[in-house]
Scaffold this motif. Structure first.
Motif, PDB file in Angstrom:
ATOM      1  N   VAL A  72      11.299  62.133  21.628  1.00  0.00           N
ATOM      2  CA  VAL A  72      12.415  61.630  20.806  1.00  0.00           C
ATOM      3  C   VAL A  72      12.395  60.102  20.727  1.00  0.00           C
ATOM      4  O   VAL A  72      11.948  59.432  21.654  1.00  0.00           O
ATOM      5  CB  VAL A  72      13.784  62.098  21.345  1.00  0.00           C
ATOM      6  CG1 VAL A  72      13.938  63.593  21.184  1.00  0.00           C
ATOM      7  CG2 VAL A  72      13.996  61.686  22.786  1.00  0.00           C
ATOM      8  N   VAL A  73      12.885  59.577  19.616  1.00  0.00           N
ATOM      9  CA  VAL A  73      12.919  58.132  19.407  1.00  0.00           C
ATOM     10  C   VAL A  73      14.023  57.510  20.268  1.00  0.00           C
ATOM     11  O   VAL A  73      15.118  58.052  20.381  1.00  0.00           O
ATOM     12  CB  VAL A  73      13.155  57.806  17.917  1.00  0.00           C
ATOM     13  CG1 VAL A  73      13.306  56.298  17.706  1.00  0.00           C
ATOM     14  CG2 VAL A  73      12.003  58.343  17.069  1.00  0.00           C
ATOM     15  N   ILE A  74      13.698  56.379  20.884  1.00  0.00           N
ATOM     16  CA  ILE A  74      14.657  55.677  21.744  1.00  0.00           C
ATOM     17  C   ILE A  74      15.378  54.625  20.895  1.00  0.00           C
ATOM     18  O   ILE A  74      14.725  53.794  20.252  1.00  0.00           O
ATOM     19  CB  ILE A  74      13.932  55.017  22.939  1.00  0.00           C
ATOM     20  CG1 ILE A  74      13.246  56.098  23.779  1.00  0.00           C
ATOM     21  CG2 ILE A  74      14.901  54.210  23.789  1.00  0.00           C
ATOM     22  CD1 ILE A  74      12.209  55.580  24.740  1.00  0.00           C
ATOM     23  N   PRO A  75      16.725  54.662  20.858  1.00  0.00           N
ATOM     24  CA  PRO A  75      17.475  53.726  20.005  1.00  0.00           C
ATOM     25  C   PRO A  75      17.160  52.263  20.314  1.00  0.00           C
ATOM     26  O   PRO A  75      16.969  51.893  21.474  1.00  0.00           O
ATOM     27  CB  PRO A  75      18.940  54.032  20.351  1.00  0.00           C
ATOM     28  CG  PRO A  75      18.934  55.417  20.878  1.00  0.00           C
ATOM     29  CD  PRO A  75      17.615  55.582  21.574  1.00  0.00           C
ATOM     30  N   GLY A  76      17.057  51.462  19.271  1.00  0.00           N
ATOM     31  CA  GLY A  76      16.847  50.026  19.434  1.00  0.00           C
ATOM     32  C   GLY A  76      15.401  49.618  19.608  1.00  0.00           C
ATOM     33  O   GLY A  76      15.104  48.452  19.869  1.00  0.00           O
ATOM     34  N   THR A  77      14.468  50.588  19.455  1.00  0.00           N
ATOM     35  CA  THR A  77      13.052  50.278  19.687  1.00  0.00           C
ATOM     36  C   THR A  77      12.236  50.235  18.397  1.00  0.00           C
ATOM     37  O   THR A  77      11.021  50.054  18.441  1.00  0.00           O
ATOM     38  CB  THR A  77      12.409  51.329  20.616  1.00  0.00           C
ATOM     39  OG1 THR A  77      12.449  52.613  19.972  1.00  0.00           O
ATOM     40  CG2 THR A  77      13.119  51.382  21.952  1.00  0.00           C
ATOM     41  N   GLY A  78      12.893  50.450  17.253  1.00  0.00           N
ATOM     42  CA  GLY A  78      12.145  50.441  15.997  1.00  0.00           C
ATOM     43  C   GLY A  78      11.259  51.649  15.841  1.00  0.00           C
ATOM     44  O   GLY A  78      10.196  51.574  15.214  1.00  0.00           O
ATOM     45  N   GLY A  79      11.660  52.782  16.437  1.00  0.00           N
ATOM     46  CA  GLY A  79      10.925  54.030  16.240  1.00  0.00           C
ATOM     47  C   GLY A  79      10.019  54.442  17.374  1.00  0.00           C
ATOM     48  O   GLY A  79       9.244  55.393  17.249  1.00  0.00           O
ATOM     49  N   LEU A  80      10.076  53.744  18.506  1.00  0.00           N
ATOM     50  CA  LEU A  80       9.211  54.101  19.641  1.00  0.00           C
ATOM     51  C   LEU A  80       9.781  55.284  20.417  1.00  0.00           C
ATOM     52  O   LEU A  80      10.987  55.504  20.446  1.00  0.00           O
ATOM     53  CB  LEU A  80       9.056  52.914  20.592  1.00  0.00           C
ATOM     54  CG  LEU A  80       8.401  51.648  20.033  1.00  0.00           C
ATOM     55  CD1 LEU A  80       8.324  50.594  21.124  1.00  0.00           C
ATOM     56  CD2 LEU A  80       7.011  51.942  19.471  1.00  0.00           C
ATOM     57  N   SER A  81       8.892  56.039  21.052  1.00  0.00           N
ATOM     58  CA  SER A  81       9.322  57.135  21.918  1.00  0.00           C
ATOM     59  C   SER A  81       8.497  57.085  23.200  1.00  0.00           C
ATOM     60  O   SER A  81       7.659  56.203  23.373  1.00  0.00           O
ATOM     61  CB  SER A  81       9.120  58.482  21.207  1.00  0.00           C
ATOM     62  OG  SER A  81       7.743  58.665  20.897  1.00  0.00           O
ATOM     63  N   GLY A  82       8.744  58.009  24.092  1.00  0.00           N
ATOM     64  CA  GLY A  82       7.955  58.089  25.320  1.00  0.00           C
ATOM     65  C   GLY A  82       8.754  57.764  26.564  1.00  0.00           C
ATOM     66  O   GLY A  82       9.633  56.899  26.562  1.00  0.00           O
ATOM     67  N   LEU A  83       8.448  58.486  27.630  1.00  0.00           N
ATOM     68  CA  LEU A  83       9.165  58.304  28.891  1.00  0.00           C
ATOM     69  C   LEU A  83       8.798  56.976  29.556  1.00  0.00           C
ATOM     70  O   LEU A  83       9.638  56.360  30.213  1.00  0.00           O
ATOM     71  CB  LEU A  83       8.877  59.478  29.820  1.00  0.00           C
ATOM     72  CG  LEU A  83       9.217  60.863  29.236  1.00  0.00           C
ATOM     73  CD1 LEU A  83       8.948  61.964  30.234  1.00  0.00           C
ATOM     74  CD2 LEU A  83      10.663  60.925  28.765  1.00  0.00           C
ATOM     75  N   GLU A  84       7.548  56.536  29.371  1.00  0.00           N
ATOM     76  CA  GLU A  84       7.145  55.233  29.912  1.00  0.00           C
ATOM     77  C   GLU A  84       7.951  54.110  29.248  1.00  0.00           C
ATOM     78  O   GLU A  84       8.374  53.159  29.903  1.00  0.00           O
ATOM     79  CB  GLU A  84       5.644  54.989  29.688  1.00  0.00           C
ATOM     80  CG  GLU A  84       4.731  55.881  30.501  1.00  0.00           C
ATOM     81  CD  GLU A  84       4.466  57.215  29.831  1.00  0.00           C
ATOM     82  OE1 GLU A  84       3.723  58.026  30.423  1.00  0.00           O
ATOM     83  OE2 GLU A  84       5.005  57.473  28.741  1.00  0.00           O
ATOM     84  N   THR A  85       8.148  54.241  27.930  1.00  0.00           N
ATOM     85  CA  THR A  85       8.936  53.239  27.192  1.00  0.00           C
ATOM     86  C   THR A  85      10.358  53.172  27.747  1.00  0.00           C
ATOM     87  O   THR A  85      10.905  52.090  27.970  1.00  0.00           O
ATOM     88  CB  THR A  85       8.978  53.590  25.686  1.00  0.00           C
ATOM     89  OG1 THR A  85       7.639  53.741  25.216  1.00  0.00           O
ATOM     90  CG2 THR A  85       9.673  52.506  24.883  1.00  0.00           C
ATOM     91  N   ALA A  86      10.955  54.348  27.966  1.00  0.00           N
ATOM     92  CA  ALA A  86      12.323  54.415  28.504  1.00  0.00           C
ATOM     93  C   ALA A  86      12.396  53.748  29.873  1.00  0.00           C
ATOM     94  O   ALA A  86      13.317  52.970  30.158  1.00  0.00           O
ATOM     95  CB  ALA A  86      12.786  55.869  28.594  1.00  0.00           C
ATOM     96  N   ALA A  87      11.405  54.031  30.725  1.00  0.00           N
ATOM     97  CA  ALA A  87      11.392  53.468  32.079  1.00  0.00           C
ATOM     98  C   ALA A  87      11.229  51.948  32.034  1.00  0.00           C
ATOM     99  O   ALA A  87      11.951  51.204  32.720  1.00  0.00           O
ATOM    100  CB  ALA A  87      10.265  54.098  32.899  1.00  0.00           C
ATOM    101  N   ALA A  88      10.280  51.469  31.223  1.00  0.00           N
ATOM    102  CA  ALA A  88      10.017  50.034  31.138  1.00  0.00           C
ATOM    103  C   ALA A  88      11.239  49.283  30.602  1.00  0.00           C
ATOM    104  O   ALA A  88      11.616  48.230  31.117  1.00  0.00           O
ATOM    105  CB  ALA A  88       8.802  49.775  30.244  1.00  0.00           C
ATOM    106  N   LEU A  89      11.878  49.839  29.578  1.00  0.00           N
ATOM    107  CA  LEU A  89      13.078  49.198  29.015  1.00  0.00           C
ATOM    108  C   LEU A  89      14.219  49.175  30.024  1.00  0.00           C
ATOM    109  O   LEU A  89      14.951  48.193  30.124  1.00  0.00           O
ATOM    110  CB  LEU A  89      13.525  49.939  27.748  1.00  0.00           C
ATOM    111  CG  LEU A  89      12.698  49.654  26.496  1.00  0.00           C
ATOM    112  CD1 LEU A  89      13.047  50.642  25.395  1.00  0.00           C
ATOM    113  CD2 LEU A  89      12.907  48.226  26.008  1.00  0.00           C
ATOM    114  N   GLY A  90      14.360  50.265  30.769  1.00  0.00           N
ATOM    115  CA  GLY A  90      15.399  50.316  31.795  1.00  0.00           C
ATOM    116  C   GLY A  90      15.207  49.239  32.839  1.00  0.00           C
ATOM    117  O   GLY A  90      16.156  48.540  33.224  1.00  0.00           O
ATOM    118  N   VAL A  91      13.963  49.065  33.272  1.00  0.00           N
ATOM    119  CA  VAL A  91      13.653  48.064  34.305  1.00  0.00           C
ATOM    120  C   VAL A  91      13.880  46.650  33.781  1.00  0.00           C
ATOM    121  O   VAL A  91      14.487  45.808  34.447  1.00  0.00           O
ATOM    122  CB  VAL A  91      12.192  48.220  34.783  1.00  0.00           C
ATOM    123  CG1 VAL A  91      11.734  47.003  35.572  1.00  0.00           C
ATOM    124  CG2 VAL A  91      12.057  49.471  35.648  1.00  0.00           C
TER     125      VAL A  91
END
Length: 335
Positions: A72-91
């Motif tokens: 699923v697309v992660i809000p505020g990322t311009g269309g990016l998805s992925g669990l690594e993306t979620a983790a990196a943004l959280g950190v």
């Protein structure tokens, strides 16, 4: 209270009201709640080492968190998805104090930094195939420290925070810590499972003005998502396509079609990364959309007072919680 009181651990009666169900089961969430849980866990771990350069981020999740969050697309990322993306943004940029809206503050610069961290091979997500129930563990390694956070059972329920192996105070310690929420929800679910449908309807007598205002907020929040989905080409465009078929008079806009249009348009907006929160129900944004929007769609077809619509929404949340008490927080099929 309607229903049979449930004995608590101390042996006294444990009973709840509709207000307790709304408080524990209904909350705003920005983005699909599985990548959000990963971002929240990562943000909490990173908050233990503020200002330090992150060398490595490792995440471990159960199979259902992995399945629901991977595409699923992660809000505020311009269309990016992925669990690594979620983790990196959280950190790098998550605000753990905002719970399921943890990613609200992220900027384009944060997204670029997160992608850089991933491209450098510093972020990994591992699947725990044997793990039962919702589970996220995140470890953040800096030059000097190793910070760790664990979320279990609920998307925002921390059960452990450690810095260099030493336990740290859990968030929200003013109201007994988030670990206590998991216990309280377990009690609520056990009580809810015993209620008949007439008893669940009887709970609605306990709704007060504050509850009605909160229910209206859920309606407003989820309608905004539906409106976004109908005005943008979000996700799979299911709601927008149905609406076009109605306009072309190829499909009749009856109550069922109206419900489908609103609900699917809102789901498309969420899964497509719209930067708008959903009012979730029983830990799922899509459950929240499904619990609220079909009822809202029916209002224009029926001669009912608006308060009756809000009471119906409350009952819908109660029944959603009842169902989830039996299926578990995450099941093999998304909400």
């Amino acid at each position: 209270h309607m229903g049979r009181p449930w004995p608590d651990v101390k042996g006294g009666p444990m009973s709840f009201a509709v207000k307790d169900i709304l408080r524990m089961e209904v909350a705003p969430a920005l983005g699909c709640t599985e990548p959000v849980a990963i971002a929240l866990c990562a943000a909490a771990a990173a908050s233990l080492v503020p200002g330090e350069t992150v060398d490595r981020v490792r995440v471990w999740v159960d199979a259902n968190v992995y399945k629901n969050g991977v595409a699923v697309v992660i809000p505020g990322t311009g269309g990016l998805s992925g669990l690594e993306t979620a983790a990196a943004l959280g950190v790098l940029a998550g605000d753990a104090t905002r719970k399921l809206e943890v990613l609200a503050p992220i900027t384009e610069a944060d997204v670029a930094r997160a992608q850089e961290l991933i491209q450098q091979g510093r972020v990994s997500v591992e699947l725990l195939t044997e793990q039962q129930g919702l589970y996220v563990r995140c470890e953040v390694q800096t030059g000097a420290h190793r910070a760790e956070a664990v979320i279990e059972r609920l998307h925002d329920n921390f059960t452990g925070l450690r810095l260099d192996g030493e336990p740290q105070p859990l968030p929200d310690t003013a109201d007994g810590g988030t670990a206590g929420r998991g216990v309280e929800l377990g009690e609520l679910e056990r009580w809810l499972k015993e209620l008949t449908l007439p008893e669940q309807v009887g709970l609605l007598d306990g709704l007060d003005d504050a509850d009605m205002a909160f229910l209206q907020e859920g309606v407003d929040v989820n309608l905004r998502l539906a409106e976004y989905g109908l005005s943008h080409d979000s996700g799979m465009g299911v709601g927008k396509t149905l609406e076009r078929l109605v306009r072309q008079r190829l499909v009749k806009k009856d109550v069922i079609t109206a419900a489908r249009i609103l609900t699917s348009a809102a789901a498309d907006a969420r899964m497509g990364g719209a930067r708008l929160p959903a009012m979730s129900s029983a830990g799922s944004g899509n459950h929240g959309l499904t619990a609220i929007l079909p009822i809202v769609a029916m209002e224009s077809f029926l001669e009912v007072e608006h308060d009756q619509v809000l009471k119906a929404v409350a009952l819908s949340h109660v029944i959603t919680g009842f169902v989830k008490a039996y299926t578990g927080r995450l099941s093999a099929i998304c909400g």
